[in-house]
Design an enzyme around this catalytic site. Structure first.
Site, PDB file in Angstrom:
ATOM      1  N   ARG A  33       0.794  -1.228   0.000  1.00 32.11           N
ATOM      2  CA  ARG A  33       0.000   0.000   0.000  1.00 32.11           C
ATOM      3  C   ARG A  33       0.831   1.286   0.000  1.00 32.11           C
ATOM      4  O   ARG A  33       0.532   2.214  -0.754  1.00 32.11           O
ATOM      5  CB  ARG A  33      -1.000  -0.009   1.168  1.00 32.11           C
ATOM      6  N   SER A  67     -13.429 -11.098  -2.076  1.00 33.52           N
ATOM      7  CA  SER A  67     -12.585  -9.917  -2.239  1.00 33.52           C
ATOM      8  C   SER A  67     -11.146 -10.402  -2.236  1.00 33.52           C
ATOM      9  O   SER A  67     -10.671 -10.947  -1.235  1.00 33.52           O
ATOM     10  CB  SER A  67     -12.820  -8.926  -1.090  1.00 33.52           C
TER      11      SER A  67
END
Length: 404
Positions: A98, A176
């Site tokens: 991230r 997901s």
């Protein structure tokens, strides 16, 4: 929210999935931005994800930028190995990616003169914090439509249908899934129930290891960094891809766990991380050969703190630099080779060699009469007499007082 006008251009972290696709019109309609650009950062996702993002961006009329950050991300993953990094028992993957993604998006936003940065994260997960830890160090505004407007997947699907947005039932499946070079995470749907036993079809990188013959793999480290597999020098990206394939074929690197997120929510997560599992196992084995007992004990504390900050996405925090000062010093001796055995869904070190080994075969051998440097076995007698003396004394004192 009251519509505004003339807010300039916003750079959106864009995947082409439901959340980020819905964000494109919302950023114009609800936030008043004149233009939206999409940015996708390559940290090792499969090709079809880039195809999906490109096709969706084209259908939306969205200017789309792709940043290749695979090498930067791979280097960070190998640095994490030096810190034996894991979180609650699994190798960090998404958490490491991230900040790299956030930096890539911010770079494009600066180049394109954007006034804001946006993501499609909800207010329940970790990624919002990891993205914004990087972005709030810029002079651009940070926008989170899904979180700020309190949107649900049901609302997003209805909105996408109403607007004719190019999405198919959300994320294209009931799970997901987040994939990068280092790990693959699977969550959602029936997996949200901790009592559910996952089907094997949720896994893509790791095969069922039943019946496979064991395989030996030699990993070479230089200053704590893995540089070669079976004697062949490889770049960081290629080395990780090679071990993902070889270890994954033996079913190595599956984790099924209850994870405590930063906001306090407990979630059920499934991960695949073959290369990470092998490299962490091999690195720890080499450290066991070359570091002293005191260094290993203290480094455990340092490694844990490094891992916690990395999980939070704070890889550039001043504390991280302090921790890395110690880690880097220890790694100057973590040079050598480790052979690991891949078998039945597990990996273990079966041999290790290093010129820096804090080990003497003759000193440790049961076939040698003396130890080394004039030290004899009988010298241990005095140590044995003192060993546990205080505990024995405390026990006798307590027993004598109890008898009174």
């Amino acid at each position: 929210m009251t519509q505004q006008d003339g807010n300039g251009t916003v750079a959106l972290a864009f995947s082409g999935g439901l959340d980020t696709t819905v964000c494109v019109p919302l950023l114009k309609e609800e936030y008043g931005y004149d233009d939206v650009i999409g940015v996708t950062v390559d940290v090792g996702q499969p090709d079809y994800e880039f195809d999906e993002a490109e096709e969706t961006a084209e259908a939306l009329g969205l200017d789309h930028y792709v940043v290749d950050a695979r090498e930067a991300f791979a280097d960070l993953c190998l640095q994490a190995v030096e810190a034996n990094a894991d979180y609650q028992g699994y190798p960090l993957g998404t958490a490491l990616a991230r900040p790299v993604i956030a930096e890539g998006i911010a770079d494009v936003a600066r180049e394109q003169g954007c006034s804001a940065l946006a993501h499609g994260c909800t207010g329940k997960g970790n990624d919002q914090l990891r993205f914004e830890a990087v972005w709030r160090d810029t002079d651009m505004d940070v926008i989170a439509p899904i979180r700020e407007l309190g949107l649900t997947r049901e609302w997003e699907n209805e909105y996408a249908e109403e607007k004719g947005l190019p999405v198919e039932g959300g994320a294209g499946g009931r799970y997901s899934i987040d994939t990068n070079l280092w790990s693959r995470s699977i969550e959602g749907s029936e997996l949200e129930d901790p009592a559910t036993i996952p089907e094997d079809d949720i896994y893509l990188w790791t095969e069922n290891p039943s019946g496979k013959e064991a395989e030996l793999v030699e990993i070479t480290f230089e200053d704590g960094t893995a540089v070669a597999v079976d004697g062949e020098e490889l770049g960081s990206v290629e080395l990780i891809e090679e071990l993902n394939e070889r270890a994954g074929a033996h079913g190595i690197g599956r984790t099924d766990m209850m994870e405590d997120r930063m906001l306090g929510l407990k979630v059920r997560e499934n991960y695949e991380h073959p290369a990470a599992t092998v490299l962490l196992t091999a690195h720890e084995a080499l450290e066991g050969l070359v570091l002293t007992a005191e260094e290993r004990q203290f480094k455990t504390t340092i490694d844990q703190r490094w891992s916690e900050k990395a999980y939070e996405g704070l890889i550039d925090a001043p504390l991280m630099k302090d921790l890395e000062g110690f880690i880097d010093e220890t790694q100057t001796r973590v040079t050598g080779t480790v052979t690991v055995k891949l078998e039945g869904g597990h990996t273990r070190a079966v041999s290790r060699e290093s010129d820096y080994a804090v080990y003497s075969e003759s000193a440790a051998s049961f076939n040698e009469e003396d130890v080394t440097g004039g030290i004899t076995q009988d010298d241990a007698t005095g140590v044995a007499k003192y060993h546990g003396f205080q505990s024995r004394l405390a026990k006798r004192v307590t027993e004598s007082l109890d008898e009174e």
